[in-house]
Write a protein that holds these residues in place. Structure first.
Motif, PDB file in Angstrom:
ATOM      1  N   HIS A   9       0.814  -1.215   0.000  1.00  0.00           N
ATOM      2  CA  HIS A   9       0.000   0.000   0.000  1.00  0.00           C
ATOM      3  C   HIS A   9       0.851   1.270   0.000  1.00  0.00           C
ATOM      4  N   VAL A  35       0.968   7.063 -11.491  1.00  0.00           N
ATOM      5  CA  VAL A  35       0.683   5.793 -10.813  1.00  0.00           C
ATOM      6  C   VAL A  35      -0.604   5.165 -11.342  1.00  0.00           C
ATOM      7  N   PHE A  36      -1.375   5.942 -12.104  1.00  0.00           N
ATOM      8  CA  PHE A  36      -2.612   5.382 -12.660  1.00  0.00           C
ATOM      9  C   PHE A  36      -2.479   5.035 -14.139  1.00  0.00           C
ATOM     10  N   SER A  81     -10.899   2.999  -7.756  1.00  0.00           N
ATOM     11  CA  SER A  81     -11.199   4.103  -8.701  1.00  0.00           C
ATOM     12  C   SER A  81     -10.035   5.061  -8.857  1.00  0.00           C
ATOM     13  N   ARG A  85      -9.916   8.628 -12.993  1.00  0.00           N
ATOM     14  CA  ARG A  85      -9.552   8.633 -14.424  1.00  0.00           C
ATOM     15  C   ARG A  85     -10.668   8.029 -15.283  1.00  0.00           C
ATOM     16  N   MET A  86     -11.238   6.906 -14.831  1.00  0.00           N
ATOM     17  CA  MET A  86     -12.323   6.271 -15.575  1.00  0.00           C
ATOM     18  C   MET A  86     -13.695   6.620 -14.984  1.00  0.00           C
ATOM     19  N   LEU A 102      -8.854   2.288  -1.592  1.00  0.00           N
ATOM     20  CA  LEU A 102      -8.075   2.160  -0.368  1.00  0.00           C
ATOM     21  C   LEU A 102      -7.701   3.523   0.214  1.00  0.00           C
ATOM     22  N   ASP A 103      -7.501   4.497  -0.661  1.00  0.00           N
ATOM     23  CA  ASP A 103      -6.968   5.783  -0.222  1.00  0.00           C
ATOM     24  C   ASP A 103      -8.070   6.852  -0.225  1.00  0.00           C
ATOM     25  N   PHE A 106      -7.492   9.899  -2.520  1.00  0.00           N
ATOM     26  CA  PHE A 106      -7.831   9.651  -3.924  1.00  0.00           C
ATOM     27  C   PHE A 106      -9.335   9.828  -4.144  1.00  0.00           C
ATOM     28  N   VAL A 128     -12.258   1.792   1.192  1.00  0.00           N
ATOM     29  CA  VAL A 128     -11.960   0.371   1.467  1.00  0.00           C
ATOM     30  C   VAL A 128     -10.892   0.360   2.555  1.00  0.00           C
ATOM     31  N   ILE A 148      -6.843  -2.724 -13.120  1.00  0.00           N
ATOM     32  CA  ILE A 148      -5.479  -2.535 -12.586  1.00  0.00           C
ATOM     33  C   ILE A 148      -5.462  -2.236 -11.078  1.00  0.00           C
ATOM     34  N   THR A 149      -6.207  -3.003 -10.358  1.00  0.00           N
ATOM     35  CA  THR A 149      -6.261  -2.830  -8.904  1.00  0.00           C
ATOM     36  C   THR A 149      -5.982  -4.143  -8.171  1.00  0.00           C
ATOM     37  N   HIS A 152      -2.553  -5.168  -7.401  1.00  0.00           N
ATOM     38  CA  HIS A 152      -1.803  -4.403  -6.406  1.00  0.00           C
ATOM     39  C   HIS A 152      -2.134  -4.834  -4.976  1.00  0.00           C
ATOM     40  N   CYS A 153      -3.031  -5.788  -4.853  1.00  0.00           N
ATOM     41  CA  CYS A 153      -3.382  -6.315  -3.529  1.00  0.00           C
ATOM     42  C   CYS A 153      -2.579  -7.590  -3.302  1.00  0.00           C
ATOM     43  N   LEU A 161     -11.537  -9.512  -2.301  1.00  0.00           N
ATOM     44  CA  LEU A 161     -12.274  -8.476  -3.038  1.00  0.00           C
ATOM     45  C   LEU A 161     -13.076  -9.079  -4.192  1.00  0.00           C
TER      46      LEU A 161
END
Ligand SMILES: C[S@@+](CC[C@H](N)C(=O)[O-])C[C@H]1O[C@@H](n2cnc3c(N)ncnc32)[C@H](O)[C@@H]1O
Length: 281
Positions: A9, A35-36, A81, A85-86, A102-103, A106, A128, A148-149, A152-153, A161
């Motif tokens: 994270h 980063v996105f 999210s 961006r999307m 998570l953040d 953001f 989250v 793309i998430t 990263h977990c 999830l």
């Protein structure tokens, strides 16, 4: 509840801190946008950033066969999210969108992004906080999407999830979930990633390192999940899918799972795959 701080994270928390400090949304994109969507440079703007998301949303919804008219009446959940961006485009296409991340910083920037480029009255956000459960009711969404998430977990959070997506989507509703699988280079990349993630937890050095592109590229893909692993986990938890398909960049001649179609779309990254399915009634 305080966010659970796992090694993987750290880059998101660091980028989140930066986005909280910056008032101007274009500055947020210049500082954290890479980063996105991996683009860097002083010329970047939030408008360009959102345009890249708009194009991807259009392509994926088209290839995955999402009905445009039904979407206008549907509720949509986006897991991961980021800064919207999307999400801005999703709010133009769906009746209601819940952006989950998570953040929390953001999510605040996501609200600003959607206010400028989307339909803010159709947006809610959901933090989250533990990185693995959605604070949303059962069977409350028509569509659950993640891009793309999950890569990263860590493995257990990504699987949790995935089950959460199936809990939150209504029977008959659609999940569109993106994962990263193994590629040959991973024999080098994966162990290097483990080392880099350990370094991110070192005081002072860690957060500085987590802002370097090379280190994030090595360390932030915390898991690789093969389709069989995800499908087996869902079976173990008695989650039943219908109309399931696996999507890859290139055509695959062999179906790997019973009752699961295999499809391809050249816009998919070579290390990615998607699970597209409906929750059984
Ligand atoms: C590469 S970004 C992708 C954002 C967005 N999908 C896009 O394409 O622009 C990954 C996002 O996932 C979020 N994230 C990472 N781990 C997460 C977790 N365990 N639960 C929820 N969000 C997570 C990060 O904070 C980040 O915003």
């Amino acid at each position: 509840m305080a966010a659970l701080r796992r090694r993987q994270h750290v880059p998101w928390n660091v980028a989140g801190d930066a986005s909280r400090r910056l008032d101007d949304s274009d500055d947020v994109v210049r500082d954290t946008g890479w980063v996105f969507n991996n683009e860097v440079g002083g010329h970047l703007t939030l408008a360009d950033f959102v345009r890249s998301g708009e194009q991807e949303v259009g392509a994926y919804l088209h290839y995955f066969g999402v009905d445009t008219d039904a979407a206008r009446r549907s509720s949509f959940v986006e897991i991961g999210s980021g800064i919207g961006r999307m999400t801005a485009e999703f709010t133009k296409r769906f009746d209601h969108v819940t952006a989950c991340d998570l953040d929390a910083s953001f999510l605040r920037q996501c609200q600003r992004t959607v206010a400028e480029f989307g339909e803010p009255e159709r947006l809610s956000t959901s933090h989250v906080s533990d990185g693995r459960s959605l604070n949303l009711p059962d069977a409350s969404a028509d569509v659950v999407f993640s891009y793309i998430t999950l890569q990263h977990c860590n493995r257990e959070d990504a699987l949790a999830l995935t089950r959460e997506a199936l809990r939150v989507v209504r029977p008959g509703g659609l999940i569109m979930l993106n994962y990263r699988t193994w590629i040959p280079l991973d024999s080098v990349l994966f162990p290097a990633g483990v080392v880099v993630r350990a370094l991110w937890r070192v005081p002072i050095l860690g957060p500085t390192l987590a802002r370097r592109r090379w280190s994030t590229r090595l360390g932030w893909q915390a898991n690789r999940l093969a389709p069989s692993v995800v499908l087996q986990d869902l079976r173990t938890h008695h989650e039943r899918l219908v109309d399931a398909s696996l999507w890859f960049r290139t055509p695959r001649s062999r179906a790997t799972e019973p009752d699961v179609a295999v499809r391809s779309f050249h816009g998919i990254d070579r290390s990615h795959w998607w699970l597209i399915a409906r929750r059984a009634d």
